[in-house]
Design a protein around this motif. Structure first.
Motif, PDB file in Angstrom:
ATOM      1  N   LEU A   1       0.830  -1.206   0.000  1.00  0.00           N
ATOM      2  CA  LEU A   1       0.000   0.000   0.000  1.00  0.00           C
ATOM      3  C   LEU A   1       0.865   1.257   0.000  1.00  0.00           C
ATOM      4  N   MET A   2       1.952   1.240   0.747  1.00  0.00           N
ATOM      5  CA  MET A   2       2.861   2.393   0.760  1.00  0.00           C
ATOM      6  C   MET A   2       3.528   2.573  -0.597  1.00  0.00           C
ATOM      7  N   ALA A   3       3.945   1.468  -1.211  1.00  0.00           N
ATOM      8  CA  ALA A   3       4.597   1.534  -2.515  1.00  0.00           C
ATOM      9  C   ALA A   3       3.646   2.041  -3.594  1.00  0.00           C
ATOM     10  N   LEU A   4       2.349   1.824  -3.392  1.00  0.00           N
ATOM     11  CA  LEU A   4       1.357   2.214  -4.393  1.00  0.00           C
ATOM     12  C   LEU A   4       0.918   3.669  -4.284  1.00  0.00           C
ATOM     13  N   ALA A   5       1.368   4.383  -3.273  1.00  0.00           N
ATOM     14  CA  ALA A   5       0.867   5.740  -3.039  1.00  0.00           C
ATOM     15  C   ALA A   5       1.016   6.639  -4.268  1.00  0.00           C
TER      16      ALA A   5
ATOM     17  N   ILE B   1       1.054   4.674   6.637  1.00  0.00           N
ATOM     18  CA  ILE B   1       0.276   4.696   5.395  1.00  0.00           C
ATOM     19  C   ILE B   1      -0.251   6.095   5.137  1.00  0.00           C
ATOM     20  N   LEU B   2      -0.815   6.719   6.162  1.00  0.00           N
ATOM     21  CA  LEU B   2      -1.379   8.066   6.002  1.00  0.00           C
ATOM     22  C   LEU B   2      -0.309   9.078   5.613  1.00  0.00           C
ATOM     23  N   ALA B   3       0.891   8.942   6.168  1.00  0.00           N
ATOM     24  CA  ALA B   3       1.981   9.855   5.819  1.00  0.00           C
ATOM     25  C   ALA B   3       2.357   9.714   4.350  1.00  0.00           C
ATOM     26  N   ALA B   4       2.429   8.485   3.851  1.00  0.00           N
ATOM     27  CA  ALA B   4       2.787   8.259   2.447  1.00  0.00           C
ATOM     28  C   ALA B   4       1.753   8.864   1.505  1.00  0.00           C
TER      29      ALA B   4
ATOM     30  N   GLY C   1      -1.051  14.264  -1.619  1.00  0.00           N
ATOM     31  CA  GLY C   1      -2.234  15.116  -1.594  1.00  0.00           C
ATOM     32  C   GLY C   1      -3.519  14.343  -1.374  1.00  0.00           C
ATOM     33  N   ILE C   2      -3.415  13.183  -0.736  1.00  0.00           N
ATOM     34  CA  ILE C   2      -4.582  12.350  -0.448  1.00  0.00           C
ATOM     35  C   ILE C   2      -4.686  12.242   1.075  1.00  0.00           C
ATOM     36  N   TYR C   3      -5.831  12.670   1.629  1.00  0.00           N
ATOM     37  CA  TYR C   3      -5.946  12.861   3.071  1.00  0.00           C
ATOM     38  C   TYR C   3      -7.023  11.978   3.693  1.00  0.00           C
ATOM     39  N   LEU C   4      -6.853  11.697   4.994  1.00  0.00           N
ATOM     40  CA  LEU C   4      -7.783  10.856   5.722  1.00  0.00           C
ATOM     41  C   LEU C   4      -9.159  11.509   5.806  1.00  0.00           C
ATOM     42  N   TYR C   5     -10.180  10.726   5.495  1.00  0.00           N
ATOM     43  CA  TYR C   5     -11.566  11.165   5.615  1.00  0.00           C
ATOM     44  C   TYR C   5     -12.275  10.416   6.751  1.00  0.00           C
ATOM     45  N   ARG C   6     -12.013   9.126   6.877  1.00  0.00           N
ATOM     46  CA  ARG C   6     -12.666   8.318   7.910  1.00  0.00           C
ATOM     47  C   ARG C   6     -11.811   7.087   8.195  1.00  0.00           C
TER      48      ARG C   6
END
Length: 316
Positions: A259-263, A289-292, A297-302
């Motif tokens: 998942l990190m590699a796919l960011a 994961i959230l940091a990557a 420019g993709i941020y936590l929503y829920r």
């Protein structure tokens, strides 16, 4: 390794526990066990092809872990030493130690019910997921999906899959999605869930061709073959995935490291105001994961927590 009394009547279940990728590969290999053993003259491969050929092979998620339990049903006691020898090169390719092969005798009249017990019905939001034996109990649910024992590789019982179903249910109450990708689809359960929610085409990809075959079968069984396109693809590199981009919803229930590699590649294939559902990670892996993804420019929503496992909904 555990052997059983060969004089005991009934059926015999051989089982072993493996990580997901290895479980898929071992399940595929065990399907052709009888033919392969029949061609091998080496004395280590004892037993007739009929004795070594499984009647069925299944793989189910082990709740609370990232592992799968592979089970093969035999009409006669399987030769665990021969099977271990047969699986050894594949196990070595995953850089694993040889897993324990356990054999359990099952009474003749009970083996079908034992198999069905592996697949109890589950509810997740508006979703009801069960084998054919339990589908009548789900009449009050808005969305029902049938996944039968014997089709395996992801039945919705693992917390990560359930978390993704809850995330989809939540998103469906907020907006519509018209171009959906299920990356690492397994049985296609999340692709089918999205297709049911929005009646929209969904591209379902997996690196394993067996998973894609099962996804295709499940889509047909649930009347969704016209909406779901299963493709064998590693990441975003396959032409069908590039042609269909950008996606307004991407679902990836895999593992934390990939998942990190796919960011970055995921960001390039995500539409403006697109949404991402990520799972297959433990609660303490979420921050990395959230940091990557924040860097893209993709941020936590829920965030959805189920036991030790976490599902993230992110938005661009």
């Amino acid at each position: 390794m555990t052997d059983v009394d060969a004089t005991r009547p009934g059926f015999y279940e051989l089982s072993l526990v493996l990580p997901r990728a290895a479980a898929l590969a071992v399940t595929d290999l065990l399907q052709g066990l009888g033919d392969t053993f029949g061609e091998l003259p080496d004395p280590v491969h004892a037993g007739t092809p009929e004795q070594q050929s499984p009647l069925s092979v299944t793989a189910f998620e082990v709740p609370g872990s990232a592992d799968f339990r592979v089970s093969a049903l035999f009409s006669q006691p399987p030769e665990t030493g021969a099977i271990a020898h047969f699986l050894a090169p594949l196990i070595d390719s995953f850089q694993m130690t040889q897993p324990e092969l356990a054999v359990t005798a099952i009474a003749d009249r009970d083996w079908i019910s034992e198999s069905l017990k592996e697949l109890p019905a589950i509810s997740a939001g508006r979703f009801y997921i069960a084998g054919a034996h339990a589908m009548p109990d789900g009449r009050t649910h808005a969305i029902r999906l049938q996944i039968d024992a014997g089709q395996a590789f992801g039945t919705g019982h693992h917390e990560t899959t359930t978390g993704c179903l809850l995330a989809l249910d939540h998103l469906a109450r907020q907006r519509r999605f018209d171009n959906v990708l299920d990356l690492g689809c397994g049985t296609g359960i999340l692709a089918m869930a999205a297709a049911k929610l929005w009646h929209t085409p969904v591209l379902a990809s997996d690196i394993d061709p067996v998973a894609i075959q099962v996804t295709r079968q499940n889509a047909r069984q649930n009347g969704l073959a016209a909406l779901i396109t299963p493709v064998v693809a590693p990441g975003f590199q396959a032409p069908p995935l590039m042609r269909n981009a950008p996606y307004d919803l991407i679902i990836a229930n895999i593992l934390a490291r990939p998942l990190m590699a796919l960011a970055h590649p995921l960001h390039r294939h995500l539409a403006r105001q697109g949404v991402v559902i990520l799972s297959g990670l433990l609660n303490d892996q979420a921050a990395a994961i959230l940091a990557a993804y924040r860097l893209q420019g993709i941020y936590l929503y829920r965030r959805i927590r189920l036991g030790d496992w976490c599902t993230l909904i992110l938005a661009r």
